[in-house]
Design a protein around this motif. Sequence first.
Motif, PDB file in Angstrom:
ATOM      1  N   SER A 181       0.784  -1.229   0.000  1.00 46.51           N
ATOM      2  CA  SER A 181       0.000   0.000   0.000  1.00 46.51           C
ATOM      3  C   SER A 181       0.821   1.288   0.000  1.00 46.51           C
ATOM      4  CB  SER A 181      -1.003   0.009   1.155  1.00 46.51           C
ATOM      5  OG  SER A 181      -2.120   0.761   0.737  1.00 46.51           O
TER       6      SER A 181
ATOM      7  N   GLU B  98      -8.744   7.976  -3.808  1.00 47.31           N
ATOM      8  CA  GLU B  98      -8.329   6.798  -4.584  1.00 47.31           C
ATOM      9  C   GLU B  98      -9.502   6.226  -5.388  1.00 47.31           C
ATOM     10  OE1 GLU B  98      -5.357   4.406  -2.855  1.00 47.31           O
ATOM     11  OE2 GLU B  98      -5.656   2.726  -4.223  1.00 47.31           O
TER      12      GLU B  98
ATOM     13  N   SER C  47       0.241   3.327  -2.212  1.00 49.94           N
ATOM     14  CA  SER C  47      -0.748   4.329  -2.640  1.00 49.94           C
ATOM     15  C   SER C  47      -1.385   5.013  -1.427  1.00 49.94           C
ATOM     16  CB  SER C  47      -1.808   3.706  -3.548  1.00 49.94           C
ATOM     17  OG  SER C  47      -2.490   2.659  -2.913  1.00 49.94           O
TER      18      SER C  47
HETATM   19 MG    MG Z   1      -2.609   0.533  -3.419  1.00 48.35          MG
END
Ligand code: MG
Length: 384
Positions: A127, A161, A129
Amino acid sequence: MSSRIEALRQAFRAQFGGAPSFFVRAPGRVNLIGEHTDYNEGFVLPMAIDRDVRLALAPRADRQVHVFSLNFQQTDRFSLDDLQQTEITAWSNYLRGVAWALQNAGFTLTGFDAVIEGNVPLGSGLSSSAATELATVTAFRALGNLAVDPVQAALLSQTAENDFVGVKCGIMDQYISSLGQAGHALLIDCRSLAYEAVPLPTGVQFIIVDSGVRRGLVDSAYNERRAQCEEGAQRLGVTALRDVDPAQFERLAADLPPLVAQRCRHVVEENARVLHSVAALQRGDVAAFGLDMDKSHVSLRDLYAVSHPALDTLVEIARAAPGCLGSRLTGAGFGGCTVSLALTEHVQAVVDAIRDEYPRRTGLTPQIYLSGAEAGAGVITAEA
Ligand code: MG
Ligand code: ADP
């Protein structure tokens, strides 16, 4: 002085000709137990890892954001008054999306110059992001002294996101990157979004291994599992599988088509297992926690059918090493990472076994990350 902070400081000077005012960070994460439970409104137990995304920043007097990425060696410039997606510097969509979500929620943002750098491996399932999003929220919060609490920071990052970047993720990654506490995992109820920090015992470490396998099948298999869970919940007359406990499931399973029953059994038992494993941690019983990790893997492999031979091999190697207490695939499956628990004095032996045997048995090279549980997103105060 950490070399990463020094590199950020130098890059900032090279790009913008001065010193940054401050630094922020947000961590990646690993899920310890509770897989494929999130979309069934159940429980997950991630922890924040000691890899993070950082920004060195200084405020600007206008409404511009200028960011140089050390990882991508690219600059992006955008205006807070005209937030559009970009294909040229795709990484910047996570920053733009966060600005967009914050402004939509009514916050007044301050422009800035920044250098961004991260050591959460990109696209490995740890993760990076969410870490990028939470680092960005933290930057805007600190610059504008915004009243964004850690839960709202996570929710707005998820909105960024989902709706700006266009990736339909759940809430786990943003929650743990925002709300993580050093030395603790985070129990999250994916229905109510209630959370609780769960202390991790000392004397153990988590070993995260990236198998090196990336499978294209993930999307279709994931959607198929979700549909099977929905069918199961509907046939059982509940809103989500979260509402069924293992004893009830025993009585009702025979009424379900066999494959649907098999998938649902994983989810029902995995939810119970998360709570069981949290109770084990709370009484300091690391051995019991490790056994639950093992059971989770077997269930993901045999009932939910989302493992991969490379992941099974990694789990087998780790489990055979003395001092390893439990091991499982983590993330959606079909590739990605495993997470194993070991007594600190045995960690090196587990790592050596993986380095030695995994390439020999699979032809693949493992990436190994050791981590305890770190704190969630924040301004960097004293540099370690
Ligand atoms: Mg991600
Ligand atoms: P994961 O979250 O599993 O690491 P994703 O595909 O969801 O993988 O997110 C990876 C993307 O996040 C990268 O392609 C990039 O756009 C962004 N990102 C991650 N780390 C950084 C970073 N250090 N700097 C800039 N963007 C980053």
